[in-house]
Design a protein around this motif. Structure first.
Motif, mmCIF file in Angstrom:
data_model
loop_
_atom_site.group_PDB
_atom_site.id
_atom_site.type_symbol
_atom_site.label_atom_id
_atom_site.label_comp_id
_atom_site.label_asym_id
_atom_site.label_seq_id
_atom_site.Cartn_x
_atom_site.Cartn_y
_atom_site.Cartn_z
ATOM 1 N N ILE A 1 -34.062 -15.269 0.039
ATOM 2 C CA ILE A 1 -32.948 -16.122 0.427
ATOM 3 C C ILE A 1 -32.226 -15.446 1.591
ATOM 4 O O ILE A 1 -31.859 -14.274 1.484
ATOM 5 N N PRO A 2 -32.030 -16.124 2.710
ATOM 6 C CA PRO A 2 -31.401 -15.473 3.873
ATOM 7 C C PRO A 2 -29.969 -15.040 3.576
ATOM 8 O O PRO A 2 -29.259 -15.684 2.808
ATOM 9 N N GLU A 3 -29.562 -13.936 4.199
ATOM 10 C CA GLU A 3 -28.210 -13.413 4.012
ATOM 11 C C GLU A 3 -27.154 -14.446 4.400
ATOM 12 O O GLU A 3 -26.078 -14.515 3.800
ATOM 13 N N SER A 4 -27.464 -15.261 5.394
ATOM 14 C CA SER A 4 -26.493 -16.261 5.858
ATOM 15 C C SER A 4 -26.195 -17.314 4.795
ATOM 16 O O SER A 4 -25.179 -18.009 4.869
ATOM 17 N N ALA A 5 -27.082 -17.427 3.801
ATOM 18 C CA ALA A 5 -26.893 -18.425 2.745
ATOM 19 C C ALA A 5 -25.942 -17.945 1.663
ATOM 20 O O ALA A 5 -25.572 -18.708 0.770
ATOM 21 N N LEU A 6 -25.535 -16.657 1.741
ATOM 22 C CA LEU A 6 -24.705 -16.062 0.705
ATOM 23 C C LEU A 6 -23.299 -15.793 1.226
ATOM 24 O O LEU A 6 -23.124 -15.232 2.309
ATOM 25 N N TYR A 7 -22.297 -16.196 0.440
ATOM 26 C CA TYR A 7 -20.908 -15.936 0.824
ATOM 27 C C TYR A 7 -20.198 -15.309 -0.367
ATOM 28 O O TYR A 7 -20.160 -15.889 -1.455
ATOM 29 N N GLY A 8 -19.657 -14.110 -0.161
ATOM 30 C CA GLY A 8 -18.969 -13.418 -1.237
ATOM 31 C C GLY A 8 -19.739 -12.192 -1.686
ATOM 32 O O GLY A 8 -20.710 -11.764 -1.055
ATOM 33 N N ASN A 9 -19.310 -11.623 -2.793
ATOM 34 C CA ASN A 9 -19.909 -10.399 -3.327
ATOM 35 C C ASN A 9 -21.091 -10.770 -4.226
ATOM 36 O O ASN A 9 -20.939 -10.936 -5.430
ATOM 37 N N ILE A 10 -22.270 -10.911 -3.627
ATOM 38 C CA ILE A 10 -23.451 -11.411 -4.342
ATOM 39 C C ILE A 10 -24.593 -10.410 -4.225
ATOM 40 O O ILE A 10 -24.907 -9.935 -3.128
ATOM 41 N N ASN B 1 -45.560 -23.214 -4.577
ATOM 42 C CA ASN B 1 -45.681 -24.317 -3.609
ATOM 43 C C ASN B 1 -44.375 -25.087 -3.407
ATOM 44 O O ASN B 1 -44.391 -26.186 -2.856
ATOM 45 N N ALA B 2 -43.266 -24.520 -3.844
ATOM 46 C CA ALA B 2 -41.972 -25.152 -3.596
ATOM 47 C C ALA B 2 -41.402 -24.632 -2.277
ATOM 48 O O ALA B 2 -41.428 -23.424 -2.012
ATOM 49 N N ASN B 3 -40.916 -25.527 -1.455
ATOM 50 C CA ASN B 3 -40.299 -25.155 -0.175
ATOM 51 C C ASN B 3 -38.801 -25.423 -0.280
ATOM 52 O O ASN B 3 -38.361 -26.569 -0.238
ATOM 53 N N VAL B 4 -38.023 -24.363 -0.449
ATOM 54 C CA VAL B 4 -36.580 -24.484 -0.634
ATOM 55 C C VAL B 4 -35.875 -23.819 0.548
ATOM 56 O O VAL B 4 -36.077 -22.627 0.799
ATOM 57 N N VAL B 5 -35.057 -24.572 1.245
ATOM 58 C CA VAL B 5 -34.346 -24.075 2.420
ATOM 59 C C VAL B 5 -32.861 -23.984 2.088
ATOM 60 O O VAL B 5 -32.229 -24.993 1.761
ATOM 61 N N PHE B 6 -32.317 -22.766 2.183
ATOM 62 C CA PHE B 6 -30.895 -22.535 1.931
ATOM 63 C C PHE B 6 -30.141 -22.556 3.254
ATOM 64 O O PHE B 6 -30.502 -21.837 4.188
ATOM 65 N N ASN B 7 -29.098 -23.378 3.338
ATOM 66 C CA ASN B 7 -28.264 -23.430 4.529
ATOM 67 C C ASN B 7 -27.180 -22.359 4.484
ATOM 68 O O ASN B 7 -27.074 -21.606 3.509
ATOM 69 N N VAL B 8 -26.347 -22.300 5.518
ATOM 70 C CA VAL B 8 -25.245 -21.344 5.586
ATOM 71 C C VAL B 8 -24.325 -21.534 4.379
ATOM 72 O O VAL B 8 -23.903 -22.649 4.073
#
Length: 235
Positions: free
Chosen positions: A182-191, A152-159
């Motif tokens: 987690i959306p791809e846009s929320a990740l930057y780098g080799n993850i 029931n947690a609503n977590v929104v990841f930004n760019v």
């Protein structure tokens, strides 16, 4: 990135800046500009005069485990050693010296850079939490290995909420309700994100029985004069 810098001092005649205990402020001490990353204190109390804190002001201060604010400060508050806005709904800074942290359900916004450059290895978004993460919230958290999103947690990841500037591969295990991604846009780098629906499926839980079964097998074979080659299972 000046991790050896223990103090920033300002000459008495300077008309724009002032320092106190090695921490840099503007002249009127309404803005905290930079806390030295190499300062060895485990706790710091923000003066009541401070109404503005610079972006990444506490970046990489690995010794710092608690940031305190008195009740007289007009803009900020603290809880369990972490810095919030006055309402407690915006998490501003999680001290770099903490290894784990739980985001409570009263937090609506995780400020950009809130966890930047710290030693955090696990973060939990508690049951019923509803939080949005700013850009760079987990910027260069080199030890981050696990994110737990409870039911029931609503977590929104930004760019670029999670980002690394180096070329190394960073694997993060995400324990979340079925279907959460987690959306791809929320990740930057080799993850690499590895999902697990239940905490019992996490790599930590698997390691314990595997290790002891292997030790038992080695002991039996040693007694029998045999040999075994163990290859660690890839996650």
């Amino acid at each position: 990135g000046c991790t050896s810098l223990t103090a920033i001092n300002v000459a008495e005649g300077n008309t724009a800046y002032v320092s106190e205990n090695g921490v840099l402020f503007n002249k009127s001490k309404t803005s905290l500009i930079q806390y030295p990353a190499g300062k060895t204190d485990s706790a710091y109390t923000i003066p009541d005069s401070v109404t503005y804190i610079g972006y990444d002001a506490f970046l990489s201060a690995d010794s710092l485990k608690s940031i305190e604010v008195s009740g007289n400060n007009p803009n900020f508050s603290s809880r369990s050693g972490c810095l919030y806005d006055k309402t407690g709904m915006t998490l501003r800074v999680c001290p770099a010296g903490l290894g784990t942290f739980t985001v409570g359900k009263d937090v609506a916004w995780v400020y950009s850079g809130a966890f930047s450059g710290n030693n955090l290895n696990e973060v939990v978004f508690s049951e019923g939490a509803s939080a949005t993460l700013g850009e760079g919230a987990f910027y260069d958290c080199m030890n981050l290995k696990k994110i737990v999103i409870e039911s029931n947690a609503n977590v929104v990841f930004n760019v670029a909420s999670i980002g690394f500037l180096d070329s190394e591969k960073h694997t993060i295990y995400v324990v979340a309700p079925e279907g959460y991604t987690i959306p791809e846009s929320a990740l930057y780098g080799n993850i690499e994100i590895v999902y697990s629906e239940h905490p019992s499926d996490s790599e930590d839980c698997k390691e314990f029985p595997i290790i002891y079964v292997v030790i038992g097998a080695i002991a039996v074979l040693a007694l029998a004069g045999g040999a075994i080659v163990v290859k660690k299972r890839k996650a």
